[in-house]
Design a protein around this motif. Sequence first.
Motif, PDB file in Angstrom:
ATOM      1  N   SER A  16       0.887  -0.701   0.383  1.00  0.00           N
ATOM      2  CA  SER A  16      -0.107  -0.072  -0.179  1.00  0.00           C
ATOM      3  C   SER A  16       0.888   1.075  -0.050  1.00  0.00           C
ATOM      4  O   SER A  16      -0.299   1.836  -0.900  1.00  0.00           O
ATOM      5  CB  SER A  16      -1.083   0.065   1.037  1.00  0.00           C
ATOM      6  OG  SER A  16      -1.847  -1.494   1.771  1.00  0.00           O
ATOM      7  N   ASP A  17       1.353   1.183   0.838  1.00  0.00           N
ATOM      8  CA  ASP A  17       2.750   2.159   0.845  1.00  0.00           C
ATOM      9  C   ASP A  17       4.001   2.611  -0.729  1.00  0.00           C
ATOM     10  O   ASP A  17       3.733   3.725  -1.140  1.00  0.00           O
ATOM     11  CB  ASP A  17       4.484   2.076   1.939  1.00  0.00           C
ATOM     12  CG  ASP A  17       3.616   2.293   3.406  1.00  0.00           C
ATOM     13  OD1 ASP A  17       2.232   2.903   3.170  1.00  0.00           O
ATOM     14  OD2 ASP A  17       4.115   1.677   4.011  1.00  0.00           O
ATOM     15  N   ARG A  18       4.085   1.520  -1.278  1.00  0.00           N
ATOM     16  CA  ARG A  18       4.356   1.585  -2.525  1.00  0.00           C
ATOM     17  C   ARG A  18       3.402   2.503  -3.480  1.00  0.00           C
ATOM     18  O   ARG A  18       3.867   3.112  -4.615  1.00  0.00           O
ATOM     19  CB  ARG A  18       5.719   0.023  -2.696  1.00  0.00           C
ATOM     20  CG  ARG A  18       6.302  -0.127  -2.409  1.00  0.00           C
ATOM     21  CD  ARG A  18       6.567  -1.837  -2.120  1.00  0.00           C
ATOM     22  NE  ARG A  18       7.038  -2.044  -4.046  1.00  0.00           N
ATOM     23  CZ  ARG A  18       7.308  -3.194  -4.387  1.00  0.00           C
ATOM     24  NH1 ARG A  18       6.589  -4.284  -3.889  1.00  0.00           N
ATOM     25  NH2 ARG A  18       6.932  -3.380  -6.080  1.00  0.00           N
ATOM     26  N   LEU A  19       1.912   2.075  -3.316  1.00  0.00           N
ATOM     27  CA  LEU A  19       1.903   2.237  -4.304  1.00  0.00           C
ATOM     28  C   LEU A  19       0.938   3.608  -3.684  1.00  0.00           C
ATOM     29  O   LEU A  19       0.928   4.400  -5.079  1.00  0.00           O
ATOM     30  CB  LEU A  19       0.181   1.515  -4.506  1.00  0.00           C
ATOM     31  CG  LEU A  19       0.277  -0.557  -4.645  1.00  0.00           C
ATOM     32  CD1 LEU A  19      -1.039  -0.978  -3.787  1.00  0.00           C
ATOM     33  CD2 LEU A  19       0.056  -0.872  -6.063  1.00  0.00           C
ATOM     34  N   ASN A  20       1.115   4.364  -2.867  1.00  0.00           N
ATOM     35  CA  ASN A  20       0.453   5.577  -2.758  1.00  0.00           C
ATOM     36  C   ASN A  20       1.988   6.490  -3.403  1.00  0.00           C
ATOM     37  O   ASN A  20       1.339   7.338  -3.432  1.00  0.00           O
ATOM     38  CB  ASN A  20       0.639   5.728  -1.365  1.00  0.00           C
ATOM     39  CG  ASN A  20       0.326   6.837  -0.734  1.00  0.00           C
ATOM     40  OD1 ASN A  20      -0.682   8.092  -1.298  1.00  0.00           O
ATOM     41  ND2 ASN A  20       1.576   7.856  -0.294  1.00  0.00           N
ATOM     42  N   HIS A  21       2.928   5.682  -3.438  1.00  0.00           N
ATOM     43  CA  HIS A  21       4.585   6.595  -2.961  1.00  0.00           C
ATOM     44  C   HIS A  21       4.474   6.264  -5.410  1.00  0.00           C
ATOM     45  O   HIS A  21       4.671   7.442  -5.984  1.00  0.00           O
ATOM     46  CB  HIS A  21       5.356   5.721  -3.137  1.00  0.00           C
ATOM     47  CG  HIS A  21       6.974   6.284  -3.654  1.00  0.00           C
ATOM     48  ND1 HIS A  21       7.377   5.856  -4.561  1.00  0.00           N
ATOM     49  CD2 HIS A  21       7.773   7.363  -2.913  1.00  0.00           C
ATOM     50  CE1 HIS A  21       8.764   6.750  -5.141  1.00  0.00           C
ATOM     51  NE2 HIS A  21       8.530   7.780  -3.989  1.00  0.00           N
ATOM     52  N   ALA A  22       4.031   5.320  -6.065  1.00  0.00           N
ATOM     53  CA  ALA A  22       3.811   5.665  -7.640  1.00  0.00           C
ATOM     54  C   ALA A  22       2.756   6.302  -7.730  1.00  0.00           C
ATOM     55  O   ALA A  22       2.997   7.135  -9.264  1.00  0.00           O
ATOM     56  CB  ALA A  22       2.970   3.926  -8.054  1.00  0.00           C
ATOM     57  N   LEU A  23       1.493   6.702  -7.066  1.00  0.00           N
ATOM     58  CA  LEU A  23       0.655   7.080  -7.801  1.00  0.00           C
ATOM     59  C   LEU A  23       0.620   9.033  -7.154  1.00  0.00           C
ATOM     60  O   LEU A  23       0.889   9.800  -8.506  1.00  0.00           O
ATOM     61  CB  LEU A  23      -0.433   6.865  -6.990  1.00  0.00           C
ATOM     62  CG  LEU A  23      -1.587   5.852  -7.552  1.00  0.00           C
ATOM     63  CD1 LEU A  23      -2.905   5.116  -6.767  1.00  0.00           C
ATOM     64  CD2 LEU A  23      -1.740   5.505  -8.897  1.00  0.00           C
ATOM     65  N   ILE A  24       1.327   9.033  -5.942  1.00  0.00           N
ATOM     66  CA  ILE A  24       1.369  10.881  -5.630  1.00  0.00           C
ATOM     67  C   ILE A  24       2.879  10.727  -6.643  1.00  0.00           C
ATOM     68  O   ILE A  24       2.824  12.333  -7.227  1.00  0.00           O
ATOM     69  CB  ILE A  24       2.355  10.349  -4.340  1.00  0.00           C
ATOM     70  CG1 ILE A  24       1.039   9.938  -3.561  1.00  0.00           C
ATOM     71  CG2 ILE A  24       2.450  12.030  -3.963  1.00  0.00           C
ATOM     72  CD1 ILE A  24      -0.511  11.109  -3.537  1.00  0.00           C
ATOM     73  N   THR A  25       3.736   9.825  -7.103  1.00  0.00           N
ATOM     74  CA  THR A  25       4.822  10.418  -7.380  1.00  0.00           C
ATOM     75  C   THR A  25       4.528  10.478  -8.640  1.00  0.00           C
ATOM     76  O   THR A  25       5.427  11.721  -9.963  1.00  0.00           O
ATOM     77  CB  THR A  25       6.175   9.443  -7.341  1.00  0.00           C
ATOM     78  OG1 THR A  25       6.687   9.503  -6.471  1.00  0.00           O
ATOM     79  CG2 THR A  25       7.944   9.929  -8.103  1.00  0.00           C
ATOM     80  N   SER A  26       3.792   9.961  -9.233  1.00  0.00           N
ATOM     81  CA  SER A  26       3.904  10.083 -11.112  1.00  0.00           C
ATOM     82  C   SER A  26       2.644  11.343 -11.439  1.00  0.00           C
ATOM     83  O   SER A  26       2.593  11.588 -12.561  1.00  0.00           O
ATOM     84  CB  SER A  26       2.979   8.243 -11.035  1.00  0.00           C
ATOM     85  OG  SER A  26       1.716   8.918 -10.683  1.00  0.00           O
ATOM     86  N   ASN A  27       1.964  11.846 -10.044  1.00  0.00           N
ATOM     87  CA  ASN A  27       1.370  13.022 -10.251  1.00  0.00           C
ATOM     88  C   ASN A  27      -0.001  12.469 -11.170  1.00  0.00           C
ATOM     89  O   ASN A  27      -0.139  13.092 -11.975  1.00  0.00           O
ATOM     90  CB  ASN A  27       1.813  14.816 -10.693  1.00  0.00           C
ATOM     91  CG  ASN A  27       0.685  15.590  -9.799  1.00  0.00           C
ATOM     92  OD1 ASN A  27      -0.023  15.177  -9.965  1.00  0.00           O
ATOM     93  ND2 ASN A  27       1.244  16.625 -11.154  1.00  0.00           N
ATOM     94  N   PHE A  28      -0.739  11.730 -11.397  1.00  0.00           N
ATOM     95  CA  PHE A  28      -1.806  10.750 -11.472  1.00  0.00           C
ATOM     96  C   PHE A  28      -2.867  11.903 -11.468  1.00  0.00           C
ATOM     97  O   PHE A  28      -3.331  11.530 -12.554  1.00  0.00           O
ATOM     98  CB  PHE A  28      -1.649   9.232 -12.160  1.00  0.00           C
ATOM     99  CG  PHE A  28      -2.197   8.993 -12.714  1.00  0.00           C
ATOM    100  CD1 PHE A  28      -2.772   8.814 -13.887  1.00  0.00           C
ATOM    101  CD2 PHE A  28      -3.673   7.546 -12.157  1.00  0.00           C
ATOM    102  CE1 PHE A  28      -3.529   8.213 -14.746  1.00  0.00           C
ATOM    103  CE2 PHE A  28      -4.658   7.710 -13.279  1.00  0.00           C
ATOM    104  CZ  PHE A  28      -4.404   7.402 -14.979  1.00  0.00           C
ATOM    105  N   VAL A  29      -3.320  11.820 -10.333  1.00  0.00           N
ATOM    106  CA  VAL A  29      -3.756  12.587  -9.974  1.00  0.00           C
ATOM    107  C   VAL A  29      -3.655  13.575  -9.209  1.00  0.00           C
ATOM    108  O   VAL A  29      -2.902  13.856  -8.650  1.00  0.00           O
ATOM    109  CB  VAL A  29      -4.971  11.272  -8.831  1.00  0.00           C
ATOM    110  CG1 VAL A  29      -6.282  12.774  -8.835  1.00  0.00           C
ATOM    111  CG2 VAL A  29      -5.422   9.933  -9.692  1.00  0.00           C
ATOM    112  N   SER A  30      -4.048  14.607 -10.183  1.00  0.00           N
ATOM    113  CA  SER A  30      -3.642  15.804  -9.858  1.00  0.00           C
ATOM    114  C   SER A  30      -4.429  16.439  -8.151  1.00  0.00           C
ATOM    115  O   SER A  30      -5.533  16.172  -7.776  1.00  0.00           O
ATOM    116  CB  SER A  30      -4.286  17.169 -11.314  1.00  0.00           C
ATOM    117  OG  SER A  30      -3.974  18.194 -10.402  1.00  0.00           O
ATOM    118  N   LEU A  31      -3.887  16.111  -7.016  1.00  0.00           N
ATOM    119  CA  LEU A  31      -4.599  16.831  -6.037  1.00  0.00           C
ATOM    120  C   LEU A  31      -4.998  18.003  -5.859  1.00  0.00           C
ATOM    121  O   LEU A  31      -6.207  18.412  -5.119  1.00  0.00           O
ATOM    122  CB  LEU A  31      -3.530  16.828  -4.953  1.00  0.00           C
ATOM    123  CG  LEU A  31      -2.841  15.563  -4.332  1.00  0.00           C
ATOM    124  CD1 LEU A  31      -2.160  14.866  -3.215  1.00  0.00           C
ATOM    125  CD2 LEU A  31      -3.788  14.254  -4.684  1.00  0.00           C
TER     126      LEU A  31
END
Length: 320
Positions: free
Chosen positions: A142-157
Amino acid sequence: MASTSLSTPLPLPPPHPPTSSALALAHLTQEEHDALQAAVFQRLHPRLYLERYVSERVRPDARLFGEGRGVSVDVGSISTADGSALVRMGETTVVCGVKAEIAEPELDRESLGFLVPNLDLTAMCSPKFKPGPPTEEAQVLSDRLNHALITSNFVSLESLCIHPGKAVWVLYVDATCVNYDGNAFDATLLAMVAALRNTTLPQATYDPETNRTVCSRRLPRVPLQLAKSTPISTSFGIFDSKYVLLDPTAFEEPLLDTSLSIVLGDEGDIVSVAQVGSLVVSVSEGEGEGGEEVRKDVLAECIASAKLRRAEVVDALNVT
């Protein structure tokens, strides 16, 4: 008194009746019998079983070392979620649902929403997982998935902000492994990406007079603002410090010396790399048994292979 002659044969004891197991085996064809023997050998001597396969340059499921399993993606199957996806990667099956809620932003990030990915490895998906609280493996993934999604900026926060300092969207991206046959990280990241692409949100407005946020039921829902570059992961395992196996199965994973996951974007840019163990392997230079063994780092080769695999996975993702 009469005596028994030694030349008279003694009566033989009656034969033991065949056991139920013997009767069952007797009805097997030679092919079925061989398959049963192989399954028993695999269970009792897993490392030797895998060694015999890789020595012939093939894997137990008949794949080549650099060959991934088939991928399928279905979206929108969970009607109660704001977005959903079901991913099959070989026999590994992951379902993901996205649920959106409204919350207050953090004080120092008043214009940023939240993305909360989570993976649940349930007891029903594999005997290796037990009932109870989330396993350490699930928390690490779950931590690695969070890192991948946040680092890629796939979803604009920033796009999840309804009103700065007052209201933002929180996206709970919950994935559940329905059937586990290895490489849960690649399958889950793909399921989360597909579910987020399927997600729509109601149009929300903040009223400063009432200090309330209202969602419209009349206006059409809007899709998420996503990056053009889609993060896709490709995982490898190194067995016996020699063989690099792409997309390892549940049988292969416990026997690996090294695990490597490479997340790439659309242009081949590296989003993240997670490595456990050494990427230096022994290879033979020259032909025949007299070839000299040398040591080399295989990271560059794995990145090149990940780019090819990524194209296959994106094709399956775009079919939806």
